[in-house]
Design a protein around this motif. Structure first.
Motif, PDB file in Angstrom:
ATOM      1  N   ILE A  19     -20.308 -50.297 -81.762  1.00  0.00           N
ATOM      2  CA  ILE A  19     -21.467 -49.503 -81.345  1.00  0.00           C
ATOM      3  C   ILE A  19     -22.459 -49.372 -82.495  1.00  0.00           C
ATOM      4  CG2 ILE A  19     -22.233 -47.234 -80.557  1.00  0.00           C
ATOM      5  CD1 ILE A  19     -19.526 -46.896 -79.183  1.00  0.00           C
ATOM      6  N   LYS A  20     -21.941 -49.130 -83.698  1.00  0.00           N
ATOM      7  CA  LYS A  20     -22.835 -48.996 -84.849  1.00  0.00           C
ATOM      8  C   LYS A  20     -23.612 -50.282 -85.098  1.00  0.00           C
ATOM      9  CE  LYS A  20     -21.119 -48.522 -89.084  1.00  0.00           C
ATOM     10  NZ  LYS A  20     -20.570 -47.865 -90.303  1.00  0.00           N
ATOM     11  N   HIS A  21     -22.945 -51.411 -84.978  1.00  0.00           N
ATOM     12  CA  HIS A  21     -23.616 -52.705 -85.163  1.00  0.00           C
ATOM     13  C   HIS A  21     -24.741 -52.865 -84.145  1.00  0.00           C
ATOM     14  CE1 HIS A  21     -24.259 -57.054 -84.674  1.00  0.00           C
ATOM     15  NE2 HIS A  21     -23.968 -57.139 -85.963  1.00  0.00           N
ATOM     16  N   ASP A  22     -24.484 -52.502 -82.896  1.00  0.00           N
ATOM     17  CA  ASP A  22     -25.509 -52.628 -81.863  1.00  0.00           C
ATOM     18  C   ASP A  22     -26.697 -51.710 -82.138  1.00  0.00           C
ATOM     19  OD1 ASP A  22     -24.067 -54.536 -80.563  1.00  0.00           O
ATOM     20  OD2 ASP A  22     -23.435 -53.271 -78.893  1.00  0.00           O
ATOM     21  N   ILE A  23     -26.428 -50.512 -82.643  1.00  0.00           N
ATOM     22  CA  ILE A  23     -27.511 -49.580 -82.953  1.00  0.00           C
ATOM     23  C   ILE A  23     -28.350 -50.102 -84.121  1.00  0.00           C
ATOM     24  CG2 ILE A  23     -28.051 -47.278 -83.837  1.00  0.00           C
ATOM     25  CD1 ILE A  23     -25.597 -46.240 -82.333  1.00  0.00           C
ATOM     26  N   LEU A  24     -27.673 -50.556 -85.164  1.00  0.00           N
ATOM     27  CA  LEU A  24     -28.376 -50.928 -86.387  1.00  0.00           C
ATOM     28  C   LEU A  24     -29.013 -52.309 -86.327  1.00  0.00           C
ATOM     29  CD1 LEU A  24     -25.978 -49.484 -89.115  1.00  0.00           C
ATOM     30  CD2 LEU A  24     -27.975 -48.432 -88.041  1.00  0.00           C
ATOM     31  N   THR A  25     -28.720 -53.062 -85.282  1.00  0.00           N
ATOM     32  CA  THR A  25     -29.374 -54.364 -85.117  1.00  0.00           C
ATOM     33  C   THR A  25     -30.304 -54.383 -83.914  1.00  0.00           C
ATOM     34  OG1 THR A  25     -27.467 -55.208 -83.869  1.00  0.00           O
ATOM     35  CG2 THR A  25     -27.501 -55.629 -86.256  1.00  0.00           C
ATOM     36  N   GLY A  26     -30.529 -53.215 -83.303  1.00  0.00           N
ATOM     37  CA  GLY A  26     -31.493 -53.121 -82.221  1.00  0.00           C
ATOM     38  C   GLY A  26     -30.946 -53.401 -80.844  1.00  0.00           C
ATOM     39  N   GLY A  27     -29.646 -53.670 -80.732  1.00  0.00           N
ATOM     40  CA  GLY A  27     -29.067 -53.921 -79.424  1.00  0.00           C
ATOM     41  C   GLY A  27     -29.049 -52.670 -78.552  1.00  0.00           C
ATOM     42  N   LEU A  28     -28.904 -51.512 -79.181  1.00  0.00           N
ATOM     43  CA  LEU A  28     -29.014 -50.225 -78.507  1.00  0.00           C
ATOM     44  C   LEU A  28     -30.220 -49.511 -79.111  1.00  0.00           C
ATOM     45  CD1 LEU A  28     -25.254 -49.140 -78.517  1.00  0.00           C
ATOM     46  CD2 LEU A  28     -26.597 -49.846 -76.524  1.00  0.00           C
ATOM     47  N   ARG A  29     -31.169 -49.136 -78.275  1.00  0.00           N
ATOM     48  CA  ARG A  29     -32.424 -48.598 -78.765  1.00  0.00           C
ATOM     49  C   ARG A  29     -32.401 -47.078 -78.855  1.00  0.00           C
ATOM     50  NH1 ARG A  29     -36.542 -51.859 -79.057  1.00  0.00           N
ATOM     51  NH2 ARG A  29     -38.077 -50.214 -78.686  1.00  0.00           N
ATOM     52  N   PRO A  30     -33.225 -46.499 -79.742  1.00  0.00           N
ATOM     53  CA  PRO A  30     -33.314 -45.035 -79.825  1.00  0.00           C
ATOM     54  C   PRO A  30     -33.598 -44.406 -78.469  1.00  0.00           C
ATOM     55  CG  PRO A  30     -34.463 -46.037 -81.664  1.00  0.00           C
ATOM     56  CD  PRO A  30     -34.071 -47.161 -80.754  1.00  0.00           C
ATOM     57  N   GLY A  31     -32.842 -43.362 -78.145  1.00  0.00           N
ATOM     58  CA  GLY A  31     -32.990 -42.682 -76.878  1.00  0.00           C
ATOM     59  C   GLY A  31     -32.111 -43.228 -75.775  1.00  0.00           C
ATOM     60  N   GLN A  32     -31.475 -44.376 -75.994  1.00  0.00           N
ATOM     61  CA  GLN A  32     -30.645 -44.985 -74.956  1.00  0.00           C
ATOM     62  C   GLN A  32     -29.356 -44.196 -74.767  1.00  0.00           C
ATOM     63  OE1 GLN A  32     -30.316 -49.212 -75.262  1.00  0.00           O
ATOM     64  NE2 GLN A  32     -28.557 -49.357 -73.905  1.00  0.00           N
ATOM     65  N   ALA A  33     -28.971 -43.982 -73.511  1.00  0.00           N
ATOM     66  CA  ALA A  33     -27.760 -43.221 -73.204  1.00  0.00           C
ATOM     67  C   ALA A  33     -26.515 -44.044 -73.511  1.00  0.00           C
ATOM     68  CB  ALA A  33     -27.758 -42.811 -71.735  1.00  0.00           C
ATOM     69  N   LEU A  34     -25.494 -43.368 -74.008  1.00  0.00           N
ATOM     70  CA  LEU A  34     -24.206 -43.985 -74.300  1.00  0.00           C
ATOM     71  C   LEU A  34     -23.168 -43.298 -73.414  1.00  0.00           C
ATOM     72  CD1 LEU A  34     -24.470 -44.062 -78.199  1.00  0.00           C
ATOM     73  CD2 LEU A  34     -24.920 -45.938 -76.605  1.00  0.00           C
ATOM     74  N   VAL A  35     -22.765 -43.976 -72.354  1.00  0.00           N
ATOM     75  CA  VAL A  35     -21.855 -43.398 -71.362  1.00  0.00           C
ATOM     76  C   VAL A  35     -20.428 -43.821 -71.685  1.00  0.00           C
ATOM     77  CG1 VAL A  35     -21.306 -43.237 -68.907  1.00  0.00           C
ATOM     78  CG2 VAL A  35     -23.694 -43.514 -69.646  1.00  0.00           C
ATOM     79  N   GLU A  36     -19.548 -42.838 -71.833  1.00  0.00           N
ATOM     80  CA  GLU A  36     -18.168 -43.115 -72.235  1.00  0.00           C
ATOM     81  C   GLU A  36     -17.489 -44.125 -71.321  1.00  0.00           C
ATOM     82  OE1 GLU A  36     -15.766 -39.677 -72.670  1.00  0.00           O
ATOM     83  OE2 GLU A  36     -16.987 -38.789 -74.268  1.00  0.00           O
ATOM     84  N   ALA A  37     -17.603 -43.929 -70.002  1.00  0.00           N
ATOM     85  CA  ALA A  37     -16.915 -44.814 -69.055  1.00  0.00           C
ATOM     86  C   ALA A  37     -17.415 -46.249 -69.177  1.00  0.00           C
ATOM     87  CB  ALA A  37     -17.120 -44.302 -67.628  1.00  0.00           C
ATOM     88  N   GLU A  38     -18.718 -46.419 -69.335  1.00  0.00           N
ATOM     89  CA  GLU A  38     -19.289 -47.763 -69.461  1.00  0.00           C
ATOM     90  C   GLU A  38     -18.830 -48.435 -70.746  1.00  0.00           C
ATOM     91  OE1 GLU A  38     -23.486 -47.350 -69.151  1.00  0.00           O
ATOM     92  OE2 GLU A  38     -23.447 -46.784 -67.018  1.00  0.00           O
ATOM     93  N   LEU A  39     -18.810 -47.676 -71.836  1.00  0.00           N
ATOM     94  CA  LEU A  39     -18.388 -48.232 -73.120  1.00  0.00           C
ATOM     95  C   LEU A  39     -16.896 -48.566 -73.100  1.00  0.00           C
ATOM     96  CD1 LEU A  39     -20.378 -45.866 -75.494  1.00  0.00           C
ATOM     97  CD2 LEU A  39     -20.814 -48.299 -75.110  1.00  0.00           C
TER      98      LEU A  39
END
Length: 251
Positions: A19-39
């Motif tokens: 998850i951290k890699h996706d956040i810090l490389t732009g795969g997950l954008r600021p404000g994007q929801a992180l749903v436990e079940a989906e993850l």
């Protein structure tokens, strides 16, 4: 009797790093929801390691946990960016000065700079730049100073990821990195301290200028906030979790 902190379970660590890699490389954008079940479904694990990973990410300032809105990637605004970079300005130039004064090896910094130069995408370049800075401040001789810089490292990387998405300025930062390394190799303690300070200060000023009416600031506002997403309160008590700091991107 002193007890060592319990290590993070391997599944939690795996989810955390992904998850951290996706956040810090732009795969997950600021404000994007992180749903436990989906993850959990994505990573093939139960909700428990996902929940623990998100708590750790909240502690490091990369996500926001809100009992009403759930978990989201932290929004980046000028106040947040300047606060993070202010800490770097106070600590990092001195740490690098001490590294150079101690004549610590610079091999790791050279290798990171080489990886950044040969990077084929922004994500790879950002990770290499992150490694370059850490390779210069970590051997400063004061473990506490190194840990303090590590604690804001992820947030600084998030700022740089958002800034690069708006205005790619990596060529300028690359030239500044080369100059910093030259000064470090020459043993110029005062020169390298000034260069690191100017490098950090100029980056945040370019990315988040203090005059919001400038065109760049307007571009940045659209890059950091989707039209259908309202900025979250990133300073609430939910984000203040000193425990579970993640292991140690960007400027």
């Amino acid at each position: 009797m002193a007890f060592a902190p319990s290590p993070i379970p391997s599944r939690t660590q795996y989810v955390l790093e992904a998850i951290k890699h996706d956040i810090l490389t732009g795969g997950l954008r600021p404000g994007q929801a992180l749903v436990e079940a989906e993850l959990a479904a994505r990573f093939g694990v139960s909700k428990t390691p996902v929940r623990e990973a998100l708590k750790t990410l909240a502690g490091s300032g990369l996500v926001v946990m809100n009992q009403y809105k759930g978990v989201t990637v932290r929004m980046v605004d000028a106040d947040m960016a300047r606060a993070v970079y202010d800490v770097r300005l106070l600590l990092e130039p001195e740490a690098v000065r001490r590294t150079v004064a101690s004549r610590a090896p610079l091999d790791d910094a050279r290798q990171a700079l080489s990886r950044a130069a040969g990077a084929e995408d922004p994500a790879e370049r950002s990770l290499a730049n992150r490694a370059f800075h850490r390779a210069l401040y970590l051997p400063c001789g004061n473990p506490l100073l190194g840990r303090m810089l590590d604690e804001v490292r992820d947030q600084a990387a998030l700022v740089s990821t958002v800034a690069w998405a708006a205005v790619p300025s990596w060529e300028r930062e690359a030239a500044e990195h080369e100059q910093i390394l030259r000064l470090a190799a020459a043993g110029d303690v005062d020169g390298v301290g000034r260069a690191v300070h100017d490098h950090i200060a100029s980056f945040v000023e370019r990315a988040f200028p203090r005059h919001p009416e400038t065109p760049h600031a307007e571009t940045q506002r659209h890059e950091t906030q989707r039209p259908d997403t309202q900025p979250l309160d990133t300073q609430g008590p939910e984000t203040r979790h000193p425990e579970n700091q993640s292991s140690p991107n960007g400027e």
